[in-house]
Write a protein that holds these residues in place. Structure first.
Motif, PDB file in Angstrom:
ATOM      1  N   ASP A  38      24.300  63.476 -12.509  1.00  0.00           N
ATOM      2  CA  ASP A  38      25.545  64.051 -13.023  1.00  0.00           C
ATOM      3  C   ASP A  38      25.166  65.154 -14.001  1.00  0.00           C
ATOM      4  OD1 ASP A  38      25.861  63.394 -15.915  1.00  0.00           O
ATOM      5  OD2 ASP A  38      26.243  61.341 -15.270  1.00  0.00           O
ATOM      6  N   PRO A  39      26.052  66.160 -14.198  1.00  0.00           N
ATOM      7  CA  PRO A  39      25.666  67.355 -14.972  1.00  0.00           C
ATOM      8  C   PRO A  39      25.172  67.062 -16.374  1.00  0.00           C
ATOM      9  CG  PRO A  39      27.704  67.762 -13.794  1.00  0.00           C
ATOM     10  CD  PRO A  39      27.392  66.304 -13.608  1.00  0.00           C
ATOM     11  N   ALA A  40      25.849  66.164 -17.096  1.00  0.00           N
ATOM     12  CA  ALA A  40      25.481  65.911 -18.486  1.00  0.00           C
ATOM     13  C   ALA A  40      24.090  65.296 -18.614  1.00  0.00           C
ATOM     14  CB  ALA A  40      26.523  64.996 -19.135  1.00  0.00           C
ATOM     15  N   ARG A  41      23.641  64.559 -17.592  1.00  0.00           N
ATOM     16  CA  ARG A  41      22.308  63.957 -17.633  1.00  0.00           C
ATOM     17  C   ARG A  41      21.268  64.833 -16.943  1.00  0.00           C
ATOM     18  NH1 ARG A  41      22.541  57.863 -15.784  1.00  0.00           N
ATOM     19  NH2 ARG A  41      20.371  58.414 -15.756  1.00  0.00           N
ATOM     20  N   ALA A  42      21.691  65.617 -15.940  1.00  0.00           N
ATOM     21  CA  ALA A  42      20.739  66.475 -15.226  1.00  0.00           C
ATOM     22  C   ALA A  42      20.210  67.583 -16.121  1.00  0.00           C
ATOM     23  CB  ALA A  42      21.413  67.076 -13.985  1.00  0.00           C
ATOM     24  N   ILE A  43      21.038  68.087 -17.023  1.00  0.00           N
ATOM     25  CA  ILE A  43      20.618  69.205 -17.865  1.00  0.00           C
ATOM     26  C   ILE A  43      19.529  68.792 -18.858  1.00  0.00           C
ATOM     27  CG2 ILE A  43      21.416  70.840 -19.617  1.00  0.00           C
ATOM     28  CD1 ILE A  43      23.907  71.266 -18.011  1.00  0.00           C
ATOM     29  N   PRO A  44      19.600  67.621 -19.529  1.00  0.00           N
ATOM     30  CA  PRO A  44      18.456  67.210 -20.348  1.00  0.00           C
ATOM     31  C   PRO A  44      17.169  67.030 -19.547  1.00  0.00           C
ATOM     32  CG  PRO A  44      20.402  65.973 -20.983  1.00  0.00           C
ATOM     33  CD  PRO A  44      20.774  66.749 -19.754  1.00  0.00           C
ATOM     34  N   VAL A  45      17.288  66.495 -18.322  1.00  0.00           N
ATOM     35  CA  VAL A  45      16.103  66.346 -17.467  1.00  0.00           C
ATOM     36  C   VAL A  45      15.505  67.711 -17.166  1.00  0.00           C
ATOM     37  CG1 VAL A  45      15.297  65.676 -15.163  1.00  0.00           C
ATOM     38  CG2 VAL A  45      16.842  64.180 -16.421  1.00  0.00           C
ATOM     39  N   MET A  46      16.356  68.659 -16.784  1.00  0.00           N
ATOM     40  CA  MET A  46      15.885  69.988 -16.441  1.00  0.00           C
ATOM     41  C   MET A  46      15.385  70.726 -17.670  1.00  0.00           C
ATOM     42  SD  MET A  46      15.310  71.811 -13.805  1.00  0.00           S
ATOM     43  CE  MET A  46      14.178  73.140 -14.194  1.00  0.00           C
ATOM     44  N   ALA A  47      15.908  70.382 -18.848  1.00  0.00           N
ATOM     45  CA  ALA A  47      15.440  71.020 -20.072  1.00  0.00           C
ATOM     46  C   ALA A  47      13.960  70.698 -20.313  1.00  0.00           C
ATOM     47  CB  ALA A  47      16.281  70.567 -21.264  1.00  0.00           C
ATOM     48  N   ALA A  81      21.022  77.438 -29.492  1.00  0.00           N
ATOM     49  CA  ALA A  81      20.841  76.487 -28.397  1.00  0.00           C
ATOM     50  C   ALA A  81      21.254  75.078 -28.816  1.00  0.00           C
ATOM     51  CB  ALA A  81      19.386  76.488 -27.941  1.00  0.00           C
ATOM     52  N   SER A  82      20.950  74.708 -30.055  1.00  0.00           N
ATOM     53  CA  SER A  82      21.368  73.395 -30.555  1.00  0.00           C
ATOM     54  C   SER A  82      22.892  73.278 -30.565  1.00  0.00           C
ATOM     55  CB  SER A  82      20.820  73.169 -31.968  1.00  0.00           C
ATOM     56  OG  SER A  82      19.402  73.100 -31.959  1.00  0.00           O
ATOM     57  N   VAL A 177      16.189  70.333 -26.464  1.00  0.00           N
ATOM     58  CA  VAL A 177      15.705  68.988 -26.160  1.00  0.00           C
ATOM     59  C   VAL A 177      15.829  68.080 -27.385  1.00  0.00           C
ATOM     60  CG1 VAL A 177      13.637  67.645 -25.618  1.00  0.00           C
ATOM     61  CG2 VAL A 177      14.153  69.693 -24.299  1.00  0.00           C
ATOM     62  N   PHE A 178      15.473  68.596 -28.555  1.00  0.00           N
ATOM     63  CA  PHE A 178      15.579  67.809 -29.782  1.00  0.00           C
ATOM     64  C   PHE A 178      17.025  67.425 -30.066  1.00  0.00           C
ATOM     65  CE2 PHE A 178      16.125  67.566 -34.433  1.00  0.00           C
ATOM     66  CZ  PHE A 178      15.250  66.519 -34.706  1.00  0.00           C
ATOM     67  N   THR A 179      17.946  68.361 -29.813  1.00  0.00           N
ATOM     68  CA  THR A 179      19.362  68.088 -30.029  1.00  0.00           C
ATOM     69  C   THR A 179      19.862  67.012 -29.081  1.00  0.00           C
ATOM     70  OG1 THR A 179      19.714  70.364 -30.765  1.00  0.00           O
ATOM     71  CG2 THR A 179      21.667  69.111 -30.121  1.00  0.00           C
ATOM     72  N   PHE A 180      19.453  67.095 -27.804  1.00  0.00           N
ATOM     73  CA  PHE A 180      19.829  66.061 -26.842  1.00  0.00           C
ATOM     74  C   PHE A 180      19.304  64.695 -27.294  1.00  0.00           C
ATOM     75  CE2 PHE A 180      20.097  69.398 -23.315  1.00  0.00           C
ATOM     76  CZ  PHE A 180      21.472  69.389 -23.324  1.00  0.00           C
ATOM     77  N   TYR A 181      18.082  64.668 -27.799  1.00  0.00           N
ATOM     78  CA  TYR A 181      17.493  63.413 -28.261  1.00  0.00           C
ATOM     79  C   TYR A 181      18.269  62.846 -29.450  1.00  0.00           C
ATOM     80  CZ  TYR A 181      14.153  60.165 -30.311  1.00  0.00           C
ATOM     81  OH  TYR A 181      13.557  59.053 -30.855  1.00  0.00           O
ATOM     82  N   GLN A 182      18.588  63.712 -30.401  1.00  0.00           N
ATOM     83  CA  GLN A 182      19.327  63.274 -31.584  1.00  0.00           C
ATOM     84  C   GLN A 182      20.721  62.768 -31.225  1.00  0.00           C
ATOM     85  OE1 GLN A 182      16.764  62.948 -33.844  1.00  0.00           O
ATOM     86  NE2 GLN A 182      18.180  63.697 -35.399  1.00  0.00           N
ATOM     87  N   ALA A 183      21.324  63.369 -30.191  1.00  0.00           N
ATOM     88  CA  ALA A 183      22.676  62.974 -29.782  1.00  0.00           C
ATOM     89  C   ALA A 183      22.681  61.755 -28.871  1.00  0.00           C
ATOM     90  CB  ALA A 183      23.366  64.144 -29.084  1.00  0.00           C
ATOM     91  N   GLY A 184      21.497  61.258 -28.510  1.00  0.00           N
ATOM     92  CA  GLY A 184      21.405  60.102 -27.632  1.00  0.00           C
ATOM     93  C   GLY A 184      21.579  60.421 -26.170  1.00  0.00           C
TER      94      GLY A 184
END
Length: 242
Positions: A38-47, A81-82, A177-184
């Protein structure tokens, strides 16, 4: 397992493409990854995968990096980007997928407009481009076709362009990537998926280095337009009807 083998095979081809023209990996992979995650999860993977692909381009052309351009682009691009990544996290998956596809298709006429104007920019122009593209990268990821005109307008070509654009993108993507990690939004499983796919991108990037000097500008433009339109149309359909 079979799906990951297929994605890695496509990743190798995408890595070859991005190693030649400086972008395109995410445009090829996102239509494959979005149905898987799904888009919200695919983008962190692709990041994460994109971070590794850019690292490979920097390693392949490290002697040609223009660090002044990198800093001018990355310093405003990182916080932008964040902010874009935070915006993405709060969007519903269907909306983010549709917006992603529409945005990618709009890159084609925009890139052609910039190219036909024969624009040239300095460090201040790079900073503006970094802020704008950085925010869009946080939300949509596939902004390579938009960042390319900025680095070319700065006077960079071939190895210098590939390495400098990649180095600047590393900083911007690391902030995302750091922002995605911080946001869970970046879980352990998604991080592993990104590392696996990123390895295939790196392999393709190194394999493609020998072909960089042989590609004409016209072929580059036509290839990017075709990939951009196909990817954007597919993602829009997935967002609207998937």
């Amino acid at each position: 397992m079979l799906s990951y083998i297929l994605v890695c095979a496509i990743g190798f081809v995408a890595g070859c493409l991005s190693g030649v023209i400086g972008t395109g990996a995410s445009l090829i992979l996102l239509p494959v990854l979005v149905p898987m995650f799904d888009p919200a999860r695919a983008i962190p993977v692709m990041a994460i995968a994109g971070l590794m692909a850019n690292a490979a381009r920097v390693m392949a052309w490290h002697r040609h990096v223009n660090w002044r351009a990198v800093l001018a682009y990355a310093l405003p691009g990182m916080p932008a980007a964040s902010l874009g990544a935070v915006s993405l996290v709060h969007l519903p998956a269907a909306i983010s997928g549709t917006l992603l596809g529409i945005f990618i298709m709009l890159l084609v006429p925009f890139r052609r407009y910039i190219r036909h104007r024969n624009m040239t920019i300095g460090l201040s122009g790079m900073a503006i481009a970094g802020a704008v593209v950085g925010f869009l990268t946080g939300m949509f990821l596939s902004t390579g076709p938009l960042s390319i005109p900025a680095f070319l307008a700065f006077g960079l070509t071939k190895g210098a362009f590939l390495s400098t654009e990649a180095a600047a993108s590393i900083f911007v993507q690391a902030a995302k990537v750091f922002t995605f990690y911080q946001a869970g939004a970046l879980t352990h499983d998604l991080a592993i998926s990104g590392l696996v796919i990123g390895s295939s991108l790196m392999a393709g990037t190194f394999f493609a280095k020998r072909y960089v000097l042989s590609m004409s500008e016209r072929k580059f433009g036509l290839m990017m337009d075709a990939i951009t339109l196909a990817s954007g149309l597919w993602l829009t359909c997935v967002g609207l009807f998937g």
